[in-house]
Design an enzyme around this catalytic site. Sequence first.
Site, PDB file in Angstrom:
ATOM      1  N   GLY A  86     -39.358  46.437 -46.921  1.00 14.01           N
ATOM      2  CA  GLY A  86     -39.419  45.603 -48.123  1.00 14.01           C
ATOM      3  C   GLY A  86     -38.657  46.270 -49.261  1.00 14.01           C
ATOM      4  N   SER A  87     -38.733  47.588 -49.324  1.00 13.43           N
ATOM      5  CA  SER A  87     -37.988  48.317 -50.360  1.00 13.43           C
ATOM      6  C   SER A  87     -36.488  48.088 -50.195  1.00 13.43           C
ATOM      7  CB  SER A  87     -38.271  49.819 -50.266  1.00 13.43           C
ATOM      8  OG  SER A  87     -39.650  50.062 -50.343  1.00 13.43           O
ATOM      9  N   ASP A 194     -46.240  41.221 -51.265  1.00 19.21           N
ATOM     10  CA  ASP A 194     -47.695  41.220 -51.105  1.00 19.21           C
ATOM     11  C   ASP A 194     -48.269  39.817 -51.141  1.00 19.21           C
ATOM     12  OD1 ASP A 194     -47.354  43.920 -51.150  1.00 19.21           O
ATOM     13  OD2 ASP A 194     -48.124  44.223 -53.177  1.00 19.21           O
ATOM     14  N   SER A 215     -42.272  42.327 -47.135  1.00 26.09           N
ATOM     15  CA  SER A 215     -42.417  43.601 -46.417  1.00 26.09           C
ATOM     16  C   SER A 215     -43.212  43.375 -45.137  1.00 26.09           C
ATOM     17  CB  SER A 215     -43.155  44.624 -47.285  1.00 26.09           C
ATOM     18  OG  SER A 215     -43.586  45.720 -46.472  1.00 26.09           O
ATOM     19  N   HIS A 220     -49.224  44.713 -44.714  1.00 24.80           N
ATOM     20  CA  HIS A 220     -48.844  43.405 -45.266  1.00 24.80           C
ATOM     21  C   HIS A 220     -49.298  42.238 -44.387  1.00 24.80           C
ATOM     22  CE1 HIS A 220     -46.431  45.126 -48.598  1.00 24.80           C
ATOM     23  NE2 HIS A 220     -46.546  46.162 -47.798  1.00 24.80           N
ATOM     24  N   ASN A 288     -26.268  50.215 -44.765  1.00 21.24           N
ATOM     25  CA  ASN A 288     -26.769  49.664 -43.510  1.00 21.24           C
ATOM     26  C   ASN A 288     -28.281  49.605 -43.634  1.00 21.24           C
ATOM     27  OD1 ASN A 288     -27.690  48.973 -41.043  1.00 21.24           O
ATOM     28  ND2 ASN A 288     -26.735  50.636 -39.915  1.00 21.24           N
TER      29      ASN A 288
HETATM   30  C1  LIG Z   1     -44.998  44.810 -54.239  1.00 18.59           C
HETATM   31  C2  LIG Z   1     -44.349  45.671 -53.223  1.00 18.59           C
HETATM   32  N1  LIG Z   1     -43.012  45.697 -53.128  1.00 18.59           N
HETATM   33  C3  LIG Z   1     -42.366  46.444 -52.213  1.00 18.59           C
HETATM   34  C4  LIG Z   1     -43.067  47.206 -51.317  1.00 18.59           C
HETATM   35  C5  LIG Z   1     -42.312  48.058 -50.331  1.00 18.59           C
HETATM   36  O1  LIG Z   1     -42.404  47.603 -49.016  1.00 18.59           O
HETATM   37  P1  LIG Z   1     -42.004  48.610 -47.807  1.00 18.59           P
HETATM   38  O2  LIG Z   1     -43.148  49.540 -47.640  1.00 18.59           O
HETATM   39  O3  LIG Z   1     -41.809  47.702 -46.636  1.00 18.59           O
HETATM   40  O4  LIG Z   1     -40.771  49.305 -48.210  1.00 18.59           O
HETATM   41  C6  LIG Z   1     -44.457  47.233 -51.366  1.00 18.59           C
HETATM   42  C7  LIG Z   1     -45.210  48.063 -50.406  1.00 18.59           C
HETATM   43  O5  LIG Z   1     -46.393  47.958 -50.216  1.00 18.59           O
HETATM   44  C8  LIG Z   1     -45.117  46.448 -52.328  1.00 18.59           C
HETATM   45  O6  LIG Z   1     -46.457  46.438 -52.436  1.00 18.59           O
END
Ligand SMILES: Cc1ncc(COP(=O)(O)O)c(C=O)c1O
Length: 435
Positions: A86-87, A194, A215, A220, A288
Amino acid sequence: MVDSARARLLEQVRGYHDAQVPGPTPFIPGQTPILSSGAVLDADDREALVAAALDMRIASGGIAAKFESSLAKVLKRRKTLLTNSGSSANLLALSTLTSPELGDERLKPGDEVITVAAGFPTTVNPILQNGLVPVFVDIELGTYNTTAERVEEAMSPRTRAIMIAHTLGNPFPVAEIAELAARHGCHLIEDNCDAVGSTYGGRLTGTFGRFSTVSFYPAHHLTMGEGGALLTSDIKLAQLAKSFRDWGRDCWCEPGEDDRCLKRFGLSPGTLPDGYDHKYVFSQVGYNLKSTDLQAALGLSQLAKLPDFIEARRRNWRQLREGLDGLPGLLLPEPTPGSDPSWFGFIITVLPDAGFTVPDVVAWLEARKIRTRRLFAGNLTRHPAYIGQPQRIVGSLTNSDAVTERTFWIGVYPGITAEMIEYVIGSFKEFVTTH
Ligand SMILES: Cc1ncc(COP(=O)(O)O)c(C=O)c1O
């Protein structure tokens, strides 16, 4: 021969699953952990993972493409791009909007992006990583979201985008903020990591912004271990984002494909020699951020269960909300008016005059194996990483500070049963009568 061997193996995998997970284990109050979140995986998920492994689907390919089109349908966007987290999806969203191909719409270094101070770091990090300036606004206690008024107040001539997460599944007032963004010529990016399945005004969150992100980390609504997705209904932006995701390349052939555009050796982009292989022409400064078919196989099998997962989260949240209602010293969560959240967790703030503190309640709950979490970073601007970074803070961050000091959340994920929730409610009641 190979097909029947595969079928036999997969049947054995289901048998293995049933032997390893013989059914629900009895809940033992105080001993069985009540997690804040976790993956809910069944025999279909195990079979999907093993099937992909048997077929050696080790890179991104056909299963990822199928997952992308299926998720786009479910979440009502025209295009999905699968990413490795998700990041990464957040990074991809903002980086794509810096492309020179967007002309005047492009985000340039020094442009401002409005966001909230209390939340997860990687909603904010892509702003800094792209040389942009985060503008922090406060949130409300109760909904844990900001308001359109706060966002409007933060607008300056340099403001070019708004990037906000729907907090723990509770939508921010996204229709009003989308309208504000349109009026000011700003991009809106919804971090929907979320909140998969939440609605605002009857419309799914993640369908208001130019981009939204998801994510698939185990906490999640859907999981593939690690993974994420970027969604949009703007085909041109989707194409650009695909380039940023896939090394910045100009070519849109899928892996293993060679000449989809029928011009592989017929172009002369940039100052490259005539006929330079289009597969290795780079038109964006990309990354990537791809995922694999193994992950997508799990995602596909999880997707079939999404409606049940969302219903369980809502049911668990309601049971907690009703059971804890009226307990002294605790501020209970409220859905944002006009929304129907697909909850990520159940968030509670200890009131300043409660006579007890968050560490007191958390210690009580954790001793009973009821797991607790913070609203991620709390006020991000107080963390070492953000001190001294370019930023603008609008108004006070009093509520973000209150969250840092007095807020925590507990689980509602589908692995939690009604019996567990009764125990959680009983534990809270015992706590408040003894403190
Ligand atoms: C609101 C929000 N954005 C982004 C993320 C990041 O997701 P990931 O852990 O898949 O990188 C999270 C992770 O819990 C999140 O709560």
